[in-house]
Design an enzyme around this catalytic site. Sequence first.
Site, PDB file in Angstrom:
ATOM      1  N   ARG A  28      41.045  33.140  58.676  1.00  0.00           N
ATOM      2  CA  ARG A  28      42.484  33.303  58.906  1.00  0.00           C
ATOM      3  C   ARG A  28      43.226  33.733  57.633  1.00  0.00           C
ATOM      4  O   ARG A  28      44.348  33.303  57.388  1.00  0.00           O
ATOM      5  CB  ARG A  28      43.117  32.011  59.446  1.00  0.00           C
ATOM      6  CG  ARG A  28      42.780  31.698  60.874  1.00  0.00           C
ATOM      7  CD  ARG A  28      43.640  32.526  61.830  1.00  0.00           C
ATOM      8  NE  ARG A  28      43.263  32.269  63.209  1.00  0.00           N
ATOM      9  CZ  ARG A  28      43.860  31.366  63.994  1.00  0.00           C
ATOM     10  NH1 ARG A  28      44.862  30.673  63.535  1.00  0.00           N
ATOM     11  NH2 ARG A  28      43.453  31.203  65.220  1.00  0.00           N
ATOM     12  N   ARG A  32      50.233  33.720  59.373  1.00  0.00           N
ATOM     13  CA  ARG A  32      51.637  33.336  59.166  1.00  0.00           C
ATOM     14  C   ARG A  32      51.992  32.819  57.774  1.00  0.00           C
ATOM     15  O   ARG A  32      53.157  32.764  57.422  1.00  0.00           O
ATOM     16  CB  ARG A  32      52.033  32.288  60.202  1.00  0.00           C
ATOM     17  CG  ARG A  32      52.359  32.911  61.532  1.00  0.00           C
ATOM     18  CD  ARG A  32      52.446  31.863  62.609  1.00  0.00           C
ATOM     19  NE  ARG A  32      51.151  31.193  62.744  1.00  0.00           N
ATOM     20  CZ  ARG A  32      50.812  30.415  63.768  1.00  0.00           C
ATOM     21  NH1 ARG A  32      51.676  30.170  64.716  1.00  0.00           N
ATOM     22  NH2 ARG A  32      49.624  29.879  63.837  1.00  0.00           N
ATOM     23  N   ARG A  41      54.541  40.884  62.298  1.00  0.00           N
ATOM     24  CA  ARG A  41      54.426  40.137  63.551  1.00  0.00           C
ATOM     25  C   ARG A  41      55.722  40.249  64.337  1.00  0.00           C
ATOM     26  O   ARG A  41      55.726  40.424  65.551  1.00  0.00           O
ATOM     27  CB  ARG A  41      54.100  38.681  63.197  1.00  0.00           C
ATOM     28  CG  ARG A  41      54.191  37.679  64.296  1.00  0.00           C
ATOM     29  CD  ARG A  41      52.930  37.679  65.126  1.00  0.00           C
ATOM     30  NE  ARG A  41      52.868  36.537  66.013  1.00  0.00           N
ATOM     31  CZ  ARG A  41      53.591  36.418  67.121  1.00  0.00           C
ATOM     32  NH1 ARG A  41      54.417  37.370  67.475  1.00  0.00           N
ATOM     33  NH2 ARG A  41      53.466  35.352  67.879  1.00  0.00           N
ATOM     34  N   ASP A  78      41.663  38.703  67.977  1.00  0.00           N
ATOM     35  CA  ASP A  78      41.522  37.305  68.390  1.00  0.00           C
ATOM     36  C   ASP A  78      40.333  37.198  69.328  1.00  0.00           C
ATOM     37  O   ASP A  78      40.005  38.162  70.036  1.00  0.00           O
ATOM     38  CB  ASP A  78      42.796  36.818  69.095  1.00  0.00           C
ATOM     39  CG  ASP A  78      42.792  35.303  69.198  1.00  0.00           C
ATOM     40  OD1 ASP A  78      43.240  34.652  68.246  1.00  0.00           O
ATOM     41  OD2 ASP A  78      42.308  34.774  70.207  1.00  0.00           O
ATOM     42  N   TYR A 154      38.129  28.302  76.771  1.00  0.00           N
ATOM     43  CA  TYR A 154      39.501  28.777  77.019  1.00  0.00           C
ATOM     44  C   TYR A 154      39.620  29.399  78.413  1.00  0.00           C
ATOM     45  O   TYR A 154      40.644  29.260  79.083  1.00  0.00           O
ATOM     46  CB  TYR A 154      39.921  29.798  75.949  1.00  0.00           C
ATOM     47  CG  TYR A 154      40.193  29.151  74.596  1.00  0.00           C
ATOM     48  CD1 TYR A 154      41.422  28.558  74.328  1.00  0.00           C
ATOM     49  CD2 TYR A 154      39.216  29.111  73.614  1.00  0.00           C
ATOM     50  CE1 TYR A 154      41.675  27.951  73.108  1.00  0.00           C
ATOM     51  CE2 TYR A 154      39.455  28.511  72.382  1.00  0.00           C
ATOM     52  CZ  TYR A 154      40.690  27.934  72.143  1.00  0.00           C
ATOM     53  OH  TYR A 154      40.928  27.330  70.930  1.00  0.00           O
TER      54      TYR A 154
HETATM   55  O1  CP3 Z   1      42.294  36.550  59.511  1.00  0.00           O
HETATM   56  C1  CP3 Z   1      41.457  36.259  60.398  1.00  0.00           C
HETATM   57  O2  CP3 Z   1      40.723  35.253  60.301  1.00  0.00           O
HETATM   58  C2  CP3 Z   1      41.251  37.229  61.549  1.00  0.00           C
HETATM   59  C3  CP3 Z   1      41.963  37.012  62.748  1.00  0.00           C
HETATM   60  C4  CP3 Z   1      41.648  35.865  63.719  1.00  0.00           C
HETATM   61  C5  CP3 Z   1      42.658  35.291  64.520  1.00  0.00           C
HETATM   62  N1  CP3 Z   1      42.070  34.417  65.391  1.00  0.00           N
HETATM   63  C6  CP3 Z   1      44.077  35.623  64.425  1.00  0.00           C
HETATM   64  C7  CP3 Z   1      45.093  34.716  65.018  1.00  0.00           C
HETATM   65  C8  CP3 Z   1      40.434  35.268  64.085  1.00  0.00           C
HETATM   66  C9  CP3 Z   1      39.050  35.470  63.503  1.00  0.00           C
HETATM   67  C10 CP3 Z   1      40.720  34.350  65.145  1.00  0.00           C
HETATM   68  C11 CP3 Z   1      39.686  33.561  65.839  1.00  0.00           C
HETATM   69  C12 CP3 Z   1      40.104  32.554  66.827  1.00  0.00           C
HETATM   70  N2  CP3 Z   1      41.133  32.612  67.740  1.00  0.00           N
HETATM   71  C13 CP3 Z   1      39.400  31.343  67.053  1.00  0.00           C
HETATM   72  C14 CP3 Z   1      38.151  30.911  66.326  1.00  0.00           C
HETATM   73  C15 CP3 Z   1      38.421  30.351  64.954  1.00  0.00           C
HETATM   74  C16 CP3 Z   1      39.209  29.056  64.945  1.00  0.00           C
HETATM   75  O3  CP3 Z   1      40.339  29.106  64.428  1.00  0.00           O
HETATM   76  O4  CP3 Z   1      38.695  28.039  65.427  1.00  0.00           O
HETATM   77  C17 CP3 Z   1      40.064  30.659  68.090  1.00  0.00           C
HETATM   78  C18 CP3 Z   1      39.677  29.305  68.658  1.00  0.00           C
HETATM   79  C19 CP3 Z   1      41.150  31.480  68.531  1.00  0.00           C
HETATM   80  C20 CP3 Z   1      42.117  31.220  69.631  1.00  0.00           C
HETATM   81  C21 CP3 Z   1      43.518  31.135  69.130  1.00  0.00           C
HETATM   82  N3  CP3 Z   1      44.259  32.217  68.689  1.00  0.00           N
HETATM   83  C22 CP3 Z   1      44.316  29.983  69.016  1.00  0.00           C
HETATM   84  C23 CP3 Z   1      43.892  28.571  69.383  1.00  0.00           C
HETATM   85  C24 CP3 Z   1      45.566  30.393  68.512  1.00  0.00           C
HETATM   86  C25 CP3 Z   1      46.785  29.549  68.317  1.00  0.00           C
HETATM   87  C26 CP3 Z   1      46.751  28.769  67.054  1.00  0.00           C
HETATM   88  C27 CP3 Z   1      47.660  29.391  66.047  1.00  0.00           C
HETATM   89  O5  CP3 Z   1      47.284  29.384  64.857  1.00  0.00           O
HETATM   90  O6  CP3 Z   1      48.738  29.841  66.431  1.00  0.00           O
HETATM   91  C28 CP3 Z   1      45.500  31.789  68.267  1.00  0.00           C
HETATM   92  C29 CP3 Z   1      46.549  32.644  67.697  1.00  0.00           C
HETATM   93  C30 CP3 Z   1      46.207  33.421  66.471  1.00  0.00           C
HETATM   94  N4  CP3 Z   1      45.044  34.069  66.245  1.00  0.00           N
HETATM   95  C31 CP3 Z   1      47.086  33.647  65.365  1.00  0.00           C
HETATM   96  C32 CP3 Z   1      46.384  34.454  64.460  1.00  0.00           C
HETATM   97  C33 CP3 Z   1      46.882  35.026  63.165  1.00  0.00           C
HETATM   98  C34 CP3 Z   1      48.514  33.149  65.248  1.00  0.00           C
HETATM   99  C35 CP3 Z   1      49.357  34.016  66.122  1.00  0.00           C
HETATM  100  C36 CP3 Z   1      50.750  34.272  65.601  1.00  0.00           C
HETATM  101  O7  CP3 Z   1      50.943  34.986  64.609  1.00  0.00           O
HETATM  102  O8  CP3 Z   1      51.673  33.782  66.265  1.00  0.00           O
END
Ligand code: CP3
Length: 358
Positions: A28, A32, A41, A78, A154
């Site tokens: 990540r 944000r 975003r 994602d 999910y």
């Molecule tokens: O920089 C990176 O690592 C690359 C991008 C990336 C994202 N999600 C962007 C993201 C990667 C590799 C993921 C993987 C992901 N997504 C996982 C596996 C890794 C982990 O964290 O366990 C999972 C379970 C998801 C599903 C997911 N996506 C969730 C549960 C959420 C909400 C939690 C949150 O942080 O808001 C997301 C949203 C998400 N994916 C965001 C980002 C940058 C936040 C979205 C936003 O900007 O509003």
Amino acid sequence: MTGQRAEKPVLRVLGGEAVWPPPVWLMRQAGRYLPEYRKLREKAGNFIALCTTPPLATEVTLQPVRRFGMDAAILFSDILILPWALGQKLRFAEGEGPRLERIDGLAGLEALDPAALRQGTEPVMETVSRVRAELPPETTLIGFAGSPFTVACYMIDGRGGDFPLTREVAYADPALLAAVIETVTTATIDYLSWQIEAGADCVMLFDSWAGLLPPDLFRAHVIHPTARIVEQLRVRHPGVKVIGFPRLGGLMTLPYIADTGVDAVGMDTSVDPVALARLAPRRVAFQGNLDPLLLRAGGISLGQAVERMARGLAGHPHIFNLGHGIVPDTPPEHVAAVIERLRSLEPGELEESALAAT
Ligand code: CP3
């Protein structure tokens, strides 16, 4: 192709070489906590639009590489883009995380369209090519997907949490879970294969919820599908490197390493890296596992932990990373401090490795 690729520090580690200081990227690393991310975003409007608009997704992927000089970029997307591209309704509720329209029976699964995957993920492939063209040659581009079990969690529960519905289905309707995992496994082989063709140097499988499963189900739903993905990717792309992340897998991490064929294993925050290095075959590289909350806290103990972790694994192929993703309120300066500390470690510290003593 391989001549140039072999120079990249992250790929050298994935090939089994111990590199000092260890190359670094952070899960990540785009997100944000970066003001430049928040700006784009906002411009994109919603998160799915950000993931599927190649110029914006490219820019977001490159932001942390530019700011910190990371050794790897990870594609900005994602894990839920895959079920979305298969036709499952998805939205990211503001402040609540993802919501999918639940799959509660075989009919729901059969309503998905595997043939739609290529077109639905075309923007992702375009992002990969664009990022590839802009990255410095020494920077590795990591493609990724969720592992079938985590994506199935999910898809079946429809939202994050501790996935009570999926865990019940595992026992009450095992054919449904098996069918969902089969669909996701087949789709993931294509999806990752296309990312490699578009320019990803290696790929990572995120199994964030692997640790929910007891050992027999872990073998069936984590190890087995992962092994199939790794095997098929190698058939299509001989020599391609795969990182697996069986989060909270505990002792099951050992059969995961032995039986999936991954080149590297991502360690979550609970893993003692030196203890794992004594138990795992040396051919497997490690990735991890600084606590994201220590990264947020900063201070003297952050620098000490970075140094202790790097030194503890000196002599073992290691990519420095976190044990899970960066949390949103992390000060970017703490990330810069970690990179600087790692890169200023003196050479010759291989001898001080905790492993060397064994
Ligand atoms: O920089 C990176 O690592 C690359 C991008 C990336 C994202 N999600 C962007 C993201 C990667 C590799 C993921 C993987 C992901 N997504 C996982 C596996 C890794 C982990 O964290 O366990 C999972 C379970 C998801 C599903 C997911 N996506 C969730 C549960 C959420 C909400 C939690 C949150 O942080 O808001 C997301 C949203 C998400 N994916 C965001 C980002 C940058 C936040 C979205 C936003 O900007 O509003």
